[in-house]
Design an enzyme around this catalytic site. Structure first.
Site, PDB file in Angstrom:
ATOM      1  N   GLU A  44      46.661  35.516  41.182  1.00  0.00           N
ATOM      2  CA  GLU A  44      46.147  36.707  41.155  1.00  0.00           C
ATOM      3  C   GLU A  44      46.750  37.864  41.952  1.00  0.00           C
ATOM      4  O   GLU A  44      47.388  37.475  42.838  1.00  0.00           O
ATOM      5  CB  GLU A  44      44.568  36.590  41.524  1.00  0.00           C
ATOM      6  CG  GLU A  44      43.826  37.978  41.560  1.00  0.00           C
ATOM      7  CD  GLU A  44      42.492  37.919  42.198  1.00  0.00           C
ATOM      8  OE1 GLU A  44      41.416  38.774  41.821  1.00  0.00           O
ATOM      9  OE2 GLU A  44      42.271  36.937  43.044  1.00  0.00           O
ATOM     10  N   LYS A 110      39.368  41.474  34.875  1.00  0.00           N
ATOM     11  CA  LYS A 110      38.402  40.721  35.593  1.00  0.00           C
ATOM     12  C   LYS A 110      37.103  41.294  35.523  1.00  0.00           C
ATOM     13  O   LYS A 110      36.644  42.424  35.627  1.00  0.00           O
ATOM     14  CB  LYS A 110      38.971  40.715  37.037  1.00  0.00           C
ATOM     15  CG  LYS A 110      38.325  39.791  37.964  1.00  0.00           C
ATOM     16  CD  LYS A 110      38.566  39.981  39.183  1.00  0.00           C
ATOM     17  CE  LYS A 110      38.130  39.057  40.377  1.00  0.00           C
ATOM     18  NZ  LYS A 110      38.535  39.366  41.648  1.00  0.00           N
ATOM     19  N   CYS A 144      39.859  34.493  39.412  1.00  0.00           N
ATOM     20  CA  CYS A 144      39.183  34.308  40.779  1.00  0.00           C
ATOM     21  C   CYS A 144      37.636  34.225  40.784  1.00  0.00           C
ATOM     22  O   CYS A 144      37.055  33.303  40.545  1.00  0.00           O
ATOM     23  CB  CYS A 144      39.834  35.404  41.827  1.00  0.00           C
ATOM     24  SG  CYS A 144      39.602  34.807  43.730  1.00  0.00           S
TER      25      CYS A 144
END
Length: 259
Positions: A44, A110, A144
């Protein structure tokens, strides 16, 4: 003959908020890959580390990092994926790019911004799941903190590979290990997690633990968990199909809609 996909994970330290140095770092690591690979996975925010300074670090989609990814994908004849800070229409995004060898690409924003670090105050959250078709495999890329939310990852699309790129700190590394394995088992898919190592500019420590799990939750990667490494594993479509046909667990999943 059933399809196979070779995937190379790169677990690395990152130069804090230094895109030029990080692109150079990963170019060198790409050159160290000795065997042909179909996909290279980076952590990331691989150009900066997990930074909230989007106003001075963001790039546009046609900026230097995406152009670099396109050039490297073409050079090595492989797909490359990882996330970086993007500015678009007055908003900032933690955006994953999946760049194909032919220079085309797709992206995923995300969904779950990390409130503990104030990511939600800087970055806009994504609203759409992304399923990528590549060499006979359906890949679902996530980022994540998304790992903590199984409903978002639920395999309602019959994907084959669930993929997480991360900057996941040592303080909560047990959760990383546990949830990666759980996501593989519950979705009957390969699950890949690529994390970074080292210290960031905020003093947070990262110890990697990048791993690849098969559809039954067995780890098939064999790196030293807490050091830099480049490792390639082979994913086999037959492993997915035979286990799903035999066990049929996904047939009993709940149906639901996301709002």
């Amino acid at each position: 003959m059933k399809e196979k996909l070779s995937v190379t994970s790169i677990q690395s330290h990152l130069h804090w908020e230094n895109p030029v140095a990080n692109r150079k770092l990963f170019s060198e690591k790409f050159n160290s890959i000795s065997e042909k690979t179909d996909l290279i996975v980076l952590p990331e925010m691989f150009t900066t580390g997990f930074s909230m300074h989007a106003e001075r670090l963001s790039e546009e989609t046609n900026g230097p990092t995406v152009q670099w990814m396109i050039a490297e994908a073409k050079k090595h004849n492989t797909a490359i994926t990882g996330s970086l800070i993007i500015s678009e229409a007055g908003n900032y995004y933690n955006r994953l790019f999946f760049v194909f060898p032919d220079s085309s690409f797709t992206s995923y924003d995300k969904r779950h911004t990390f409130t503990l670090a104030g990511e939600d105050k800087v970055y806009s959250a994504g609203v759409e799941k992304c399923i990528i078709n590549y060499k006979g495999f359906k890949i679902c890329p996530l980022i994540c903190y998304d790992l903590r939310f199984p409903v978002w990852a639920r395999n309602t699309e019959a994907y084959d590979v669930l993929l997480y790129v991360a900057n996941w700190p040592v303080k909560r590394i047990v959760a990383w290990d546990t949830l990666l394995k759980a996501r593989a088992i519950e979705n009957m898919s390969y699950c890949i997690g690529v994390n970074r190592v080292g210290l960031d500019g905020n003093g947070h420590e990262y110890v990697g633990h990048s791993a690849v799990y098969d559809v039954l939750g067995a780890q098939i990667s064999t790196p030293d968990f807490e050091k830099e490494f480049v490792e390639t594993v082979i994913l086999e479509k037959e492993h997915i199909l035979s286990n799903r046909e035999h066990l049929q667990f996904l047939n009993d999943r709940d149906t639901f809609s996301l709002t």
